[in-house]
Design an enzyme around this catalytic site. Structure first.
Site, PDB file in Angstrom:
ATOM      1  N   ASP A  49       0.861  -1.190   0.000  1.00  0.00           N
ATOM      2  CA  ASP A  49       0.000   0.000   0.000  1.00  0.00           C
ATOM      3  C   ASP A  49       0.892   1.233   0.000  1.00  0.00           C
ATOM      4  O   ASP A  49       2.015   1.209   0.493  1.00  0.00           O
ATOM      5  CB  ASP A  49      -0.938   0.020   1.209  1.00  0.00           C
ATOM      6  CG  ASP A  49      -2.152   0.917   0.961  1.00  0.00           C
ATOM      7  OD1 ASP A  49      -3.229   0.385   0.642  1.00  0.00           O
ATOM      8  OD2 ASP A  49      -2.016   2.161   1.070  1.00  0.00           O
ATOM      9  N   CYS A  53     -13.911  -0.506  -8.125  1.00  0.00           N
ATOM     10  CA  CYS A  53     -15.030   0.067  -7.377  1.00  0.00           C
ATOM     11  C   CYS A  53     -15.481   1.390  -8.013  1.00  0.00           C
ATOM     12  O   CYS A  53     -16.157   2.187  -7.380  1.00  0.00           O
ATOM     13  CB  CYS A  53     -14.692   0.242  -5.908  1.00  0.00           C
ATOM     14  SG  CYS A  53     -13.264   1.271  -5.608  1.00  0.00           S
TER      15      CYS A  53
END
Ligand code: SAH
Length: 387
Positions: free
Chosen positions: A242, A330
């Site tokens: 990340d 998404c």
């Protein structure tokens, strides 16, 4: 007198087709104040239904009820109880999940998530904002939480002219709540975590992915290690990547809390890291791609598509033959067909053949409402690289 808003025939048709929104361009006349619950009037003054009115957003009206059915306190109690009862019926194996998914639950612009004994809500329209004291009372009554936090710092509130603010509406809400998702425990910060603290919409996809996970796993866009931790018990070695230092610290802490010693958390930009891993000749049996919404609006779709193509191409190259790719989007603005096309192009460019094992969406506690395409935003494909 009940406030009213007169709308065009086109708006009426849209409502009849199952949508809940009426755009500003279809409003003929508004006799209402910002955030009022109004009677929507169609042709010849017929009541179309009750709706939340906004004087700022392009979405001027969000429908609550049809015809003359009132949208009073009893109505709200019934709708919220219905949403809560549906989650109970799902028998979710977690202490954190979504209780109210806005339009998906016919409760437009209201989100309520449960984190253990606490509730975290988002009020995303002038209408819900005005009703917040009543909604808070209802939630206390129905669910007896220890505290309710309003995570009203979502950017979409600006479109409604609403200020960003995060505050406890009821009780006290701690900076860390311990929750469980299947076999995994998380410490969640509902005040500062992304969304309302966790990406609850991926819970069922994490469980589905666990059934295929094995060998070496690369979890890209890991946040606090959602996929990494759920899949780690099935894998030999896990690398979770990340870009956020805070997220990487949380992955490490969560892995330790769950006794998962095979997870390495890396702070890196996934676009660079995928290239680097390819250069180094690394290979993986399982790869997860769960990026943030690359296309936040229509204008950013072309750039988003090239981003999705790039990471999927590189992931497919890093994947061993027979390996599994769990790839998600998404972005509402990139629909399922488009996303499928992008992944297909990535496979073609990578010169690999791919089987589609599962086409999934957001978890069932984030229900999609047929007729309101905006409620279907999360796509999750589970793919197998054949050779
Ligand atoms: N997979 C997570 C949710 C991911 S949310 C889960 O299951 O809970 C998207 C994450 O991508 C965020 O944590 C964000 O910090 C991270 N991110 C955004 N851009 C990135 C980039 N270019 N490289 C690496 N991480 C990125």
């Amino acid at each position: 007198m009940q406030p009213t808003v007169a709308v065009t025939g086109r708006a009426e048709q849209r409502i009849q087709a199952g949508h809940l929104w009426i755009y500003r361009s279809d409003v003929i006349d508004a006799k209402a104040a910002p955030g009022d619950t109004v009677t929507v009037l169609g042709a010849r003054g017929r009541p179309v239904g009750q709706a939340l009115y906004s004087d700022r957003s392009q979405i001027a009206l969000r429908l609550l009820s049809h015809g003359a059915e009132p949208a009073d306190a009893a109505f709200w109690r019934q709708r919220i109880s219905g949403a809560v009862a549906f989650r109970k019926a799902l028998a979710i194996d977690a202490t954190a999940y979504r209780l109210v998914h806005a339009e998906g639950d016919l409760l437009p612009s209201l989100i309520v998530d449960r984190y253990g004994d606490y509730l975290v809500l988002q009020s995303l329209s002038q209408g819900v904002e005005k009703l917040l004291p009543a909604i808070t009372g209802l939630l206390v009554d129905l669910l007896a939480p220890r505290g309710i936090l309003a995570r009203n710092d979502a950017k979409v509130r600006l479109l409604e002219g609403l200020e960003p603010r995060v505050d406890a509406l009821y009780g006290e809400v701690p900076a860390s709540i311990l929750v469980r998702e299947g076999p995994i425990e998380y410490e969640v910060d509902p005040w500062k975590g992304q969304k309302t603290g966790l990406f609850l919409d991926q819970r069922e996809n994490r469980a589905a992915a666990a059934a295929y996970a094995r060998g070496r796993l690369l979890d890209c866009f890991s946040y606090n290690g959602g996929f990494a931790m759920r899949l780690a018990p099935h894998c030999d070695e896990v690398i979770a990547v990340d870009i956020s230092a805070d997220a990487v610290a949380r992955i490490a802490a969560n892995a330790a809390r769950n006794g998962l010693a095979n997870i390495e958390a890396r702070e890196a930009n996934v676009f660079d890291e995928l290239r680097r891993l390819e250069r180094e000749g690394e290979r993986f049996d399982t790869i997860v791609l769960d990026p943030p919404a690359f296309a936040k609006n229509k204008a950013s779709v072309p750039k988003a598509i090239s981003g999705y193509r790039d990471i999927n191409l590189r992931a497919l190259r890093l994947l061993k033959p027979g390996g599994t790719l769990v790839t998600c989007s998404c972005s509402y603005n990139v629909d399922e067909a488009t996303f499928g096309q992008v992944v297909h192009e990535a496979a073609t460019d990578a010169l690999v053949h791919v089987n589609v094992l599962e086409k999934r969406m957001q978890g069932r506690d984030h229900p999609v409402l047929l007729g309101v395409p905006e409620t279907y935003y999360l796509k999750c494909f589970i793919l197998r690289r054949i050779e």
